[in-house]
Scaffold this active site. Structure first.
Site, PDB file in Angstrom:
ATOM      1  N   SER A  94       0.989  -1.141  -0.107  1.00  0.00           N
ATOM      2  CA  SER A  94       0.178   0.031  -0.408  1.00  0.00           C
ATOM      3  C   SER A  94       0.804   1.258  -0.052  1.00  0.00           C
ATOM      4  CB  SER A  94      -0.834  -0.511   0.783  1.00  0.00           C
ATOM      5  OG  SER A  94      -1.918   1.055   1.158  1.00  0.00           O
ATOM      6  N   PHE A 155     -10.810   1.728   8.473  1.00  0.00           N
ATOM      7  CA  PHE A 155      -9.803   2.235   7.136  1.00  0.00           C
ATOM      8  C   PHE A 155      -9.467   0.512   6.470  1.00  0.00           C
ATOM      9  CE2 PHE A 155      -5.718   2.740   4.977  1.00  0.00           C
ATOM     10  CZ  PHE A 155      -6.303   3.047   3.587  1.00  0.00           C
ATOM     11  N   ASP A 219      -9.973  -5.573  -4.243  1.00  0.00           N
ATOM     12  CA  ASP A 219      -9.356  -4.682  -3.156  1.00  0.00           C
ATOM     13  C   ASP A 219     -10.125  -3.217  -3.776  1.00  0.00           C
ATOM     14  OD1 ASP A 219      -8.054  -2.740  -2.139  1.00  0.00           O
ATOM     15  OD2 ASP A 219      -6.074  -3.761  -3.492  1.00  0.00           O
ATOM     16  N   HIS A 247      -7.236  -6.498  -0.099  1.00  0.00           N
ATOM     17  CA  HIS A 247      -5.519  -4.494  -0.011  1.00  0.00           C
ATOM     18  C   HIS A 247      -5.455  -5.553   0.476  1.00  0.00           C
ATOM     19  CE1 HIS A 247      -4.235  -1.392  -0.543  1.00  0.00           C
ATOM     20  NE2 HIS A 247      -4.419  -1.355   0.356  1.00  0.00           N
TER      21      HIS A 247
END
Length: 274
Positions: A94, A155, A219, A247
């Site tokens: 990420s 998140f 994702d 993700h």
């Protein structure tokens, strides 16, 4: 065994210090709001082949007190690159993947290979560019001012969304991440700004080191609709999409992810030996 190295720069942790010179050095960089604890359950899948080093991004985890000014991808890349083992394989997840790409562009001689996990040269959506919606990033920034723990929790939920093991994925990351020091609020805020504004698309094609780009088809933060665009910008890279991952594929599919990473590194060694 695990060794901890500290100096005036960044704290680094090396996992598996058995002095086996045949092992490949693999460095892992985490994503926004996280720390190296995110890799705790993944590292055992790697240690037969790799000597694994984790480095918390400046402002996060054990490096929470290191805050470059200005807080930019370039500053983060400079600080991280100074701590890298020679000719390592650098894997960034990420936001960590954005930093890793910058290192590969600026100091390719430091790397034997680059791996990005659920990462991209630009995270925010734009004209003809799939990514994170601007209003979502704005919402996170506003929530961060009020309650950063709740913001991180949301998140995490978005990162795991779509995975069949989403609840367990969130629990696993949360448990390991909370074992490390809390991030600096400045790093959280500036890190969100990097996700919203940083754009390496014009220079990502300069990456000359062998590269593997690993994605999860489910994702929502790095949507598969953007993978073809990334391939156009960096056609030299190998691309693998895990069909059932989101993700954090190294959490939901650790063995499969480890096998892909190991195969990539083994091919690098074969190429260097030939």
């Amino acid at each position: 065994m695990e060794s901890l190295q500290t100096n005036d720069a960044l704290v680094t942790r090396t996992h598996g210090t058995d002095l086996n010179d045949s092992k490949v050095d693999l460095v892992l960089l985490h994503g926004w709001g996280m720390n190296s604890g995110a890799f705790s359950s993944f590292i055992p899948y790697l240690q037969d082949y790799f000597r694994v080093t984790t480095i918390d991004l400046p402002g996060f985890g054990e490096n929470a007190h290191h805050l470059p000014k200005p807080y930019t991808v370039e500053a983060l890349a400079n600080m991280i690159s100074a701590q890298l083992p020679k000719h390592c394989v650098l894997a960034g997840w990420s936001l960590g993947g954005l930093v890793a790409q910058k290192i590969a562009i600026d100091v390719p001689q430091k790397l034997a290979g680059l791996i990005t996990i659920a990462s991209t040269p630009r995270f925010s959506a734009g004209p003809c560019w799939p990514g994170i919606a601007e209003d979502l990033l704005t919402m996170f920034e506003a929530q961060l001012e009020k309650n950063y723990r709740k913001t991180l929790e949301r998140f995490l939920a978005i990162q795991a969304m779509g995975s069949a093991t989403a609840k367990n994925d969130i629990k696993t990351i949360r448990e390991h991440v909370t074992e490390y020091p809390e991030p600096a609020e400045e790093a959280l805020k500036r890190g969100l700004g990097i996700l919203a504004k940083e754009d390496l698309r014009q220079i990502v094609g300069r990456i000359s080191v062998p590269t593997l780009r690993l994605y999860g088809r489910l994702d929502s933060l790095v949507p598969t609709a953007g993978i073809d665009r990334i391939c156009e910008l960096h056609p030299q890279a190998d691309t693998v999409v895990l069909p059932h991952a989101s993700h954090a594929p190294f959490i939901s599919h650790p063995q499969q992810t480890a096998d892909i990473v190991t195969s990539f590194a083994a091919n690098l060694q074969q190429q260097r030996a030939s």
